[in-house]
Enzyme design. Structure first.
Site, PDB file in Angstrom:
ATOM      1  N   HIS A  35      28.318 -48.362  33.915  1.00 53.30           N
ATOM      2  CA  HIS A  35      28.207 -49.019  32.601  1.00 53.30           C
ATOM      3  C   HIS A  35      26.781 -49.545  32.401  1.00 53.30           C
ATOM      4  O   HIS A  35      26.206 -49.406  31.320  1.00 53.30           O
ATOM      5  CB  HIS A  35      29.165 -50.216  32.500  1.00 53.30           C
ATOM      6  CG  HIS A  35      30.619 -49.875  32.525  1.00 53.30           C
ATOM      7  ND1 HIS A  35      31.498 -50.489  33.385  1.00 53.30           N
ATOM      8  CD2 HIS A  35      31.351 -49.009  31.783  1.00 53.30           C
ATOM      9  CE1 HIS A  35      32.717 -50.020  33.168  1.00 53.30           C
ATOM     10  NE2 HIS A  35      32.660 -49.114  32.212  1.00 53.30           N
ATOM     11  N   LYS A  90      46.882 -52.617  28.531  1.00 54.14           N
ATOM     12  CA  LYS A  90      46.680 -52.633  29.991  1.00 54.14           C
ATOM     13  C   LYS A  90      46.716 -54.075  30.476  1.00 54.14           C
ATOM     14  O   LYS A  90      46.268 -54.974  29.783  1.00 54.14           O
ATOM     15  CB  LYS A  90      45.298 -52.075  30.331  1.00 54.14           C
ATOM     16  CG  LYS A  90      45.094 -50.617  30.025  1.00 54.14           C
ATOM     17  CD  LYS A  90      43.724 -50.197  30.568  1.00 54.14           C
ATOM     18  CE  LYS A  90      43.160 -49.012  29.809  1.00 54.14           C
ATOM     19  NZ  LYS A  90      41.729 -48.804  30.055  1.00 54.14           N
ATOM     20  N   SER A 105      35.915 -48.264  36.705  1.00 52.78           N
ATOM     21  CA  SER A 105      36.383 -49.609  37.057  1.00 52.78           C
ATOM     22  C   SER A 105      37.628 -49.498  37.938  1.00 52.78           C
ATOM     23  O   SER A 105      37.805 -50.272  38.883  1.00 52.78           O
ATOM     24  CB  SER A 105      36.720 -50.404  35.793  1.00 52.78           C
ATOM     25  OG  SER A 105      35.584 -50.524  34.988  1.00 52.78           O
ATOM     26  N   ARG A 136      31.176 -39.154  31.622  1.00 48.60           N
ATOM     27  CA  ARG A 136      30.912 -38.889  33.034  1.00 48.60           C
ATOM     28  C   ARG A 136      31.149 -37.426  33.380  1.00 48.60           C
ATOM     29  O   ARG A 136      30.409 -36.820  34.120  1.00 48.60           O
ATOM     30  CB  ARG A 136      31.826 -39.754  33.921  1.00 48.60           C
ATOM     31  CG  ARG A 136      31.466 -41.203  33.927  1.00 48.60           C
ATOM     32  CD  ARG A 136      32.582 -42.022  34.481  1.00 48.60           C
ATOM     33  NE  ARG A 136      33.781 -41.880  33.657  1.00 48.60           N
ATOM     34  CZ  ARG A 136      34.854 -42.624  33.761  1.00 48.60           C
ATOM     35  NH1 ARG A 136      34.917 -43.541  34.697  1.00 48.60           N
ATOM     36  NH2 ARG A 136      35.885 -42.462  32.966  1.00 48.60           N
TER      37      ARG A 136
END
Ligand code: PNS
Length: 165
Positions: free
Chosen positions: A18, A42, A129, A91
Site C-alpha cells: 500500500h 468484513k 493484509s 498486484r
C-alpha cells in the site's frame, strides 16, 4: 485546479505494498487522500481508528497525503472531497476481475470520476493484509512486509495467542 485523488481501501492493516502505491501516486497528484472504509461486511482485526492512526504514522513523511475514513458509497465520498480520481493498486491478474467490476460500476454512477490503476512494485506482488495477518498470527517475522508501527501493533494484537501456548 488541484488534482486530488482518493486511494480507498480496508487497510487492515496497511502494508508496504500500500505504501508503495501511496508514495508513487503522491508524485502524480497534487494531493492523495488515503481513505479507510468502515466495512460492515468484513470483521476487521483493527478498528478504523487504529487503521487511520497506523496510516498517519507511516505516511507522515509524504507531505501531500491526508488520511481519513469514510462510510457508504465511494463515489459520494469522492465528490465530498472535491476529488476526480480513484487510485487502486493492481498486484496480479487475479485482482483484475474485481477491480474492473468496481471501476465500471463507479463510472456508471459518475462518469466524471476516473479510476487510475498502478501496478504494484513486483517485490510486493504477493503481499496482502490477509497474508500479513496470517503469518503474524504465528509469530513470523513481518519486518519487510509492513511499517514498524504495524509490526508492533500486530505483535500486540496476537500476544494473547503466544501467552496461551
Ligand atoms: O482494500 P479493499 O477491501 O480491496 O477496498 C475495497 C473498497 C473500499 C475500495 C470498496 O469496497 C469500496 O469502494 N467500498 C465502498 C462502497 C462502494 O462504493 N461500493 C461500490 C464500488 S465497489
Amino acid at each position: 485546479m488541484t488534482a486530488i485523488a482518493v486511494y480507498p481501501g480496508s487497510f487492515d492493516p496497511v502494508t508496504n505494498g500500500h505504501l508503495d502505491i501511496i508514495e508513487r501516486s503522491a508524485k502524480v497528484f497534487d494531493k492523495v487522500v488515503v481513505a479507510v472504509l468502515h466495512n460492515r461486511n468484513k470483521v476487521p482485526l483493527f478498528s478504523v481508528e487504529e487503521r487511520v492512526a497506523m496510516l498517519k504514522e507511516s505516511t507522515a513523511y509524504i507531505s501531500n497525503t491526508e488520511v481519513d475514513s469514510f462510510n457508504g458509497l465511494l463515489i459520494d465520498y469522492i465528490r465530498e472531497k472535491n476529488a476526480r480520481t480513484i487510485v487502486r493498486g493492481l498486484r496480479a491478474v487475479s485482482d483484475f476481475e474485481y477491480e474492473m467490476q468496481a471501476a465500471s460500476i463507479n463510472r456508471k454512477l459518475d462518469p466524471d470520476i476516473e479510476t487510475f490503476f498502478m501496478m504494484t512494485n513486483n517485490q510486493y506482488s504477493y503481499l496482502s493484509s490477509s497474508i500479513v495477518k496470517e503469518v503474524a498470527k504465528y509469530e513470523a517475522n513481518v519486518q519487510d512486509l509492513v511499517p514498524a508501527s504495524v509490526q508492533k501493533a500486530l505483535r500486540q494484537k496476537y500476544s494473547h495467542l503466544t501467552d496461551e501456548k
